[in-house]
Design a protein around this motif. Structure first.
Motif, PDB file in Angstrom:
ATOM      1  N   ASP A 162      -9.174   9.694  10.234  1.00 61.84           N
ATOM      2  CA  ASP A 162      -8.247  10.823  10.080  1.00 61.84           C
ATOM      3  C   ASP A 162      -7.072  10.499   9.150  1.00 61.84           C
ATOM      4  O   ASP A 162      -6.020  11.127   9.214  1.00 61.84           O
ATOM      5  CB  ASP A 162      -7.733  11.277  11.446  1.00 61.84           C
ATOM      6  N   VAL A 163      -7.259   9.556   8.239  1.00 67.47           N
ATOM      7  CA  VAL A 163      -6.204   9.110   7.337  1.00 67.47           C
ATOM      8  C   VAL A 163      -5.642  10.257   6.506  1.00 67.47           C
ATOM      9  O   VAL A 163      -6.360  11.208   6.173  1.00 67.47           O
ATOM     10  CB  VAL A 163      -6.729   7.986   6.398  1.00 67.47           C
ATOM     11  N   THR A 164      -4.363  10.173   6.202  1.00 69.05           N
ATOM     12  CA  THR A 164      -3.721  11.032   5.216  1.00 69.05           C
ATOM     13  C   THR A 164      -3.228  10.098   4.121  1.00 69.05           C
ATOM     14  O   THR A 164      -2.462   9.179   4.391  1.00 69.05           O
ATOM     15  CB  THR A 164      -2.542  11.813   5.812  1.00 69.05           C
ATOM     16  N   ILE A 166     -11.121  10.843   5.836  1.00 70.29           N
ATOM     17  CA  ILE A 166     -11.775   9.768   5.093  1.00 70.29           C
ATOM     18  C   ILE A 166     -12.629  10.289   3.935  1.00 70.29           C
ATOM     19  O   ILE A 166     -12.735   9.639   2.892  1.00 70.29           O
ATOM     20  CB  ILE A 166     -12.583   8.856   6.055  1.00 70.29           C
ATOM     21  N   ARG A 167     -13.223  11.467   4.068  1.00 74.09           N
ATOM     22  CA  ARG A 167     -14.038  12.021   2.962  1.00 74.09           C
ATOM     23  C   ARG A 167     -13.181  12.335   1.743  1.00 74.09           C
ATOM     24  O   ARG A 167     -13.554  12.010   0.616  1.00 74.09           O
ATOM     25  CB  ARG A 167     -14.783  13.273   3.410  1.00 74.09           C
ATOM     26  N   GLN A 168     -12.046  12.983   1.970  1.00 75.14           N
ATOM     27  CA  GLN A 168     -11.147  13.268   0.852  1.00 75.14           C
ATOM     28  C   GLN A 168     -10.553  11.974   0.293  1.00 75.14           C
ATOM     29  O   GLN A 168     -10.377  11.843  -0.921  1.00 75.14           O
ATOM     30  CB  GLN A 168     -10.029  14.220   1.275  1.00 75.14           C
ATOM     31  N   SER A 172       1.805   4.381   7.919  1.00 69.17           N
ATOM     32  CA  SER A 172       1.677   4.180   9.359  1.00 69.17           C
ATOM     33  C   SER A 172       0.355   3.494   9.656  1.00 69.17           C
ATOM     34  O   SER A 172      -0.639   3.700   8.956  1.00 69.17           O
ATOM     35  CB  SER A 172       1.717   5.526  10.088  1.00 69.17           C
ATOM     36  N   LEU A 173       0.362   2.702  10.714  1.00 67.85           N
ATOM     37  CA  LEU A 173      -0.823   1.971  11.157  1.00 67.85           C
ATOM     38  C   LEU A 173      -1.193   2.346  12.579  1.00 67.85           C
ATOM     39  O   LEU A 173      -0.323   2.690  13.385  1.00 67.85           O
ATOM     40  CB  LEU A 173      -0.556   0.457  11.126  1.00 67.85           C
ATOM     41  N   ARG A 174      -2.496   2.257  12.858  1.00 69.83           N
ATOM     42  CA  ARG A 174      -2.996   2.388  14.229  1.00 69.83           C
ATOM     43  C   ARG A 174      -4.122   1.369  14.371  1.00 69.83           C
ATOM     44  O   ARG A 174      -5.080   1.395  13.593  1.00 69.83           O
ATOM     45  CB  ARG A 174      -3.497   3.807  14.495  1.00 69.83           C
ATOM     46  N   ASP A 175      -3.984   0.481  15.325  1.00 71.43           N
ATOM     47  CA  ASP A 175      -4.991  -0.553  15.548  1.00 71.43           C
ATOM     48  C   ASP A 175      -5.299  -1.331  14.273  1.00 71.43           C
ATOM     49  O   ASP A 175      -6.451  -1.668  13.984  1.00 71.43           O
ATOM     50  CB  ASP A 175      -6.275   0.045  16.124  1.00 71.43           C
ATOM     51  N   GLY A 176      -4.268  -1.599  13.461  1.00 67.68           N
ATOM     52  CA  GLY A 176      -4.425  -2.385  12.253  1.00 67.68           C
ATOM     53  C   GLY A 176      -4.993  -1.642  11.061  1.00 67.68           C
ATOM     54  O   GLY A 176      -5.242  -2.245  10.011  1.00 67.68           O
ATOM     55  N   LEU A 177      -5.197  -0.327  11.192  1.00 65.87           N
ATOM     56  CA  LEU A 177      -5.738   0.483  10.100  1.00 65.87           C
ATOM     57  C   LEU A 177      -4.711   1.507   9.629  1.00 65.87           C
ATOM     58  O   LEU A 177      -3.867   1.965  10.405  1.00 65.87           O
ATOM     59  CB  LEU A 177      -7.016   1.197  10.543  1.00 65.87           C
ATOM     60  N   ILE A 178      -4.812   1.883   8.377  1.00 61.68           N
ATOM     61  CA  ILE A 178      -3.892   2.850   7.782  1.00 61.68           C
ATOM     62  C   ILE A 178      -4.242   4.254   8.265  1.00 61.68           C
ATOM     63  O   ILE A 178      -5.364   4.719   8.090  1.00 61.68           O
ATOM     64  CB  ILE A 178      -3.979   2.787   6.244  1.00 61.68           C
ATOM     65  N   GLU A 215      -1.702   6.738   7.643  1.00 64.03           N
ATOM     66  CA  GLU A 215      -0.960   7.548   6.680  1.00 64.03           C
ATOM     67  C   GLU A 215      -0.423   6.619   5.604  1.00 64.03           C
ATOM     68  O   GLU A 215       0.091   5.548   5.909  1.00 64.03           O
ATOM     69  CB  GLU A 215       0.198   8.277   7.364  1.00 64.03           C
ATOM     70  N   ASN A 216      -0.582   7.024   4.344  1.00 65.30           N
ATOM     71  CA  ASN A 216      -0.071   6.244   3.215  1.00 65.30           C
ATOM     72  C   ASN A 216       0.565   7.184   2.211  1.00 65.30           C
ATOM     73  O   ASN A 216       0.019   8.236   1.893  1.00 65.30           O
ATOM     74  CB  ASN A 216      -1.211   5.490   2.535  1.00 65.30           C
ATOM     75  N   ARG A 217       1.734   6.788   1.730  1.00 60.06           N
ATOM     76  CA  ARG A 217       2.408   7.525   0.659  1.00 60.06           C
ATOM     77  C   ARG A 217       2.729   6.522  -0.446  1.00 60.06           C
ATOM     78  O   ARG A 217       3.389   5.513  -0.192  1.00 60.06           O
ATOM     79  CB  ARG A 217       3.692   8.183   1.175  1.00 60.06           C
ATOM     80  N   ASP A 218       2.256   6.797  -1.654  1.00 53.81           N
ATOM     81  CA  ASP A 218       2.553   5.951  -2.807  1.00 53.81           C
ATOM     82  C   ASP A 218       3.660   6.588  -3.628  1.00 53.81           C
ATOM     83  O   ASP A 218       3.624   7.796  -3.898  1.00 53.81           O
ATOM     84  CB  ASP A 218       1.315   5.785  -3.698  1.00 53.81           C
ATOM     85  N   TYR A 219       4.622   5.753  -4.041  1.00 53.92           N
ATOM     86  CA  TYR A 219       5.731   6.179  -4.896  1.00 53.92           C
ATOM     87  C   TYR A 219       5.759   5.263  -6.110  1.00 53.92           C
ATOM     88  O   TYR A 219       5.806   4.045  -5.966  1.00 53.92           O
ATOM     89  CB  TYR A 219       7.070   6.060  -4.152  1.00 53.92           C
ATOM     90  N   TRP A 220       5.678   5.848  -7.304  1.00 52.31           N
ATOM     91  CA  TRP A 220       5.752   5.070  -8.528  1.00 52.31           C
ATOM     92  C   TRP A 220       6.266   5.943  -9.659  1.00 52.31           C
ATOM     93  O   TRP A 220       6.280   7.165  -9.558  1.00 52.31           O
ATOM     94  CB  TRP A 220       4.402   4.435  -8.866  1.00 52.31           C
TER      95      TRP A 220
END
Length: 113
Positions: A27-29, A42-44, A91-97, A99-104
């Protein structure tokens, strides 16, 4: 001693789609704020990673620093060979990502069409 950050970025550097996704929950974002792109699930996320590898196959990430707790993290990196500095926060849950936001700085790099 290698950190999970370095292993995660090594998956990106190896152009290993499954390796990158192995670090994410179903269910990652995943959001690239500079490009204005947000993948939900995960598909997206797979489509985003595959497109990244297709559009910028020569990109590699140098690990600068990082910090994490059981539930959150940040990773500072430099995208080479462009020298674009960035940070991933999430954010992590059970060692997995989860939610991730990249800033550059997008002014320093143009993604090929």
């Amino acid at each position: 001693m290698s950190t999970w950050f370095e292993s995660y970025l090594a998956s990106w550097n190896a152009l290993d789609v499954d390796g990158v996704l192995a670090w994410m929950t179903e269910d990652v974002t995943y959001e690239d704020t500079t490009l204005g792109h947000k993948a939900v699930g995960i598909r997206q996320a797979r489509r985003f990673v595959e497109a990244s590898f297709k559009n910028v196959p020569d990109a590699a990430f140098d690990f600068v620093s990082g910090s994490s707790t059981d539930t959150s993290y940040h990773i500072e990196w430099v995208m080479q060979p462009m020298g674009v500095r960035g940070v991933s926060v999430g954010s992590l849950r059970d060692g997995l990502i989860t939610e991730n936001r990249d800033y550059w700085n997008g002014a320093l790099f143009t993604v090929p069409e």
